[in-house]
Design an enzyme around this catalytic site. Structure first.
Site, mmCIF file in Angstrom:
data_model
loop_
_atom_site.group_PDB
_atom_site.id
_atom_site.type_symbol
_atom_site.label_atom_id
_atom_site.label_comp_id
_atom_site.label_asym_id
_atom_site.label_seq_id
_atom_site.Cartn_x
_atom_site.Cartn_y
_atom_site.Cartn_z
ATOM 1 N N GLY A 236 27.024 2.514 -30.300
ATOM 2 C CA GLY A 236 25.849 2.561 -31.439
ATOM 3 C C GLY A 236 25.465 2.291 -32.625
ATOM 4 O O GLY A 236 25.280 1.178 -32.492
ATOM 5 N N ALA A 237 25.404 3.296 -33.639
ATOM 6 C CA ALA A 237 25.889 2.646 -35.291
ATOM 7 C C ALA A 237 26.284 1.836 -35.163
ATOM 8 O O ALA A 237 26.277 0.386 -36.432
ATOM 9 C CB ALA A 237 25.355 3.444 -35.834
ATOM 10 N N GLY A 239 27.976 -0.741 -33.243
ATOM 11 C CA GLY A 239 27.532 -2.399 -32.755
ATOM 12 C C GLY A 239 28.306 -1.858 -31.777
ATOM 13 O O GLY A 239 28.029 -1.245 -30.333
ATOM 14 N N GLY A 265 21.692 2.568 -24.422
ATOM 15 C CA GLY A 265 22.267 1.471 -23.790
ATOM 16 C C GLY A 265 22.556 1.436 -22.329
ATOM 17 O O GLY A 265 22.773 -0.124 -22.958
ATOM 18 N N ASP A 266 21.261 1.605 -21.842
ATOM 19 C CA ASP A 266 20.439 0.579 -20.849
ATOM 20 C C ASP A 266 20.082 -0.936 -20.875
ATOM 21 O O ASP A 266 19.986 -1.379 -20.550
ATOM 22 C CB ASP A 266 19.480 1.605 -20.394
ATOM 23 C CG ASP A 266 20.329 3.190 -19.984
ATOM 24 O OD1 ASP A 266 21.019 3.004 -19.730
ATOM 25 O OD2 ASP A 266 19.166 3.911 -19.926
#
Length: 347
Positions: A236-237, A239, A265-266
């Site tokens: 996520g935030a 990396g 994420g995809d």
């Protein structure tokens, strides 16, 4: 085994969805009334999202999914000119709802999906095998519909091995545990867990994985020990990490205004695949993955970014270790850093 002869990518979405995004004017208030901004509905499911992102970059991609010819998701995909192969089923494709708040907070409400019988699963396996012959990548993504054997992804990996395509899997919960518990012959070439899914696989609390890189790397190494060649861990935030035979790299995402994390994420997985198709090394593949994920998160709903939107983002990539196959006791991060150009310039 058939060797890949093209840059084709084939994705499977066993549990596709119409993704309906409802934009809230402020924070969600339980029991309250919200005056919504204009909403949007897009064809979705994790494999569909990967295919849309690859197609937006001009890639050769086919998405395979179960859906009737007159299902709204098929009409929507035709409207995007996205090549597809469908296996007809009687039940309409589900609708998933995203409640999007102005600060980027998203609340997901997902329907269970249409059950697949033995005949439909067999037809999907045949369709995947036909399209994967000579392809560069096969991507198996998302949840499994109700009643589907939990080890179906493991069966698919084994069934597709002789196509010569690299196989990537992005799933969670029981299907993920079943895949990694099925033995090395069912291990994909690439696994894309997030921190929650890595916690499920390793038994290490998610908070420990996100707080300590050495702990996260040790957990990733357990996936290599089960036969996974490459692990793309999205955080996520914070990396992402990429671990493979050449070593381990970590990437820090650019600063963005988050609008929706749905599909980010995809798109990260699509960014990795696109960079691999361009012949990029591990650092560049990771950079592309993080740039694509960040660009996706900056867009509303489940929109996928264009290469031009991705190219505006620079991602810093740090070398963590380069001693070859990951060890069971990861070394601390080195001070070596490289700044890799933004995605879209070489993919």
């Amino acid at each position: 085994m058939t060797e890949h002869t093209s840059h084709r990518v084939v994705t499977l979405t066993a549990n596709p969805s119409l993704d309906r995004t409802l934009s809230l004017p402020g924070p969600l208030v339980r029991g309250g009334v919200a005056r919504l901004a204009p909403s949007s509905t897009e064809p979705g499911g994790k494999g569909v999202n990967v295919a849309r992102a690859i197609a937006a970059a001009g890639g050769d991609v086919v998405t395979v999914l179960p859906a009737a010819d007159d299902d709204p998701i098929v009409r929507a995909l035709h409207g995007l000119d996205l090549p597809m192969a469908t296996v007809p089923i009687a039940t309409p494709v589900r609708t998933n709802y995203t409640l999007a708040e102005p600060d980027g907070t998203t609340t997901k409400l997902n329907e269970p999906g249409a059950p697949l019988d033995d005949e439909a699963r067999g037809a999907l396996t045949i369709a995947m095998h036909q399209h994967a012959e000579g392809a560069r990548w096969v991507v198996l993504s998302g949840s499994l519909p109700p009643g589907t054997p939990l080890d179906w992804y493991a069966d698919l990996v084994r069934a597709l091995r002789d196509t010569g395509a690299k196989i990537a899997v992005d799933t969670s919960e029981a299907p993920l545990l079943a895949l990694l518990g099925a033995g090395p012959d069912a291990a994909p070439d690439l696994l894309k867990p997030n921190s929650e899914e890595l916690a499920q696989l390793s038994g290490v609390p998610e908070a420990h994985l996100t707080a300590n890189r050495a702990t996260a790397l040790a957990a990733v190494d357990t996936l290599h020990a089960r036969g996974v060649a490459e692990v793309l861990l999205t955080l996520g935030a914070d990396g992402a990490l990429l671990s493979c035979a050449e070593g381990v790299w970590a990437a820090t995402p650019p600063r963005i205004a988050v609008r929706s994390t749905v599909g980010a994420g995809d798109c990260s997985l699509a960014g990795h695949v696109l960079a691999d198709l361009a012949g990029a090394g591990p650092a560049e593949r990771l950079r592309s993955a993080v740039a694509y994920g960040a660009a996706s998160a900056s867009l509303p709903g489940s929109a996928v970014p264009t290469p031009e939107q991705v190219a505006a983002l620079d991602v810093e990539v740090a070398t963590v270790r380069t001693e070859g196959l990951p060890s069971t006791t990861p070394a601390p991060p080195t001070a070596q850093r490289t700044t890799v150009p933004a995605a879209g310039r070489d993919v």
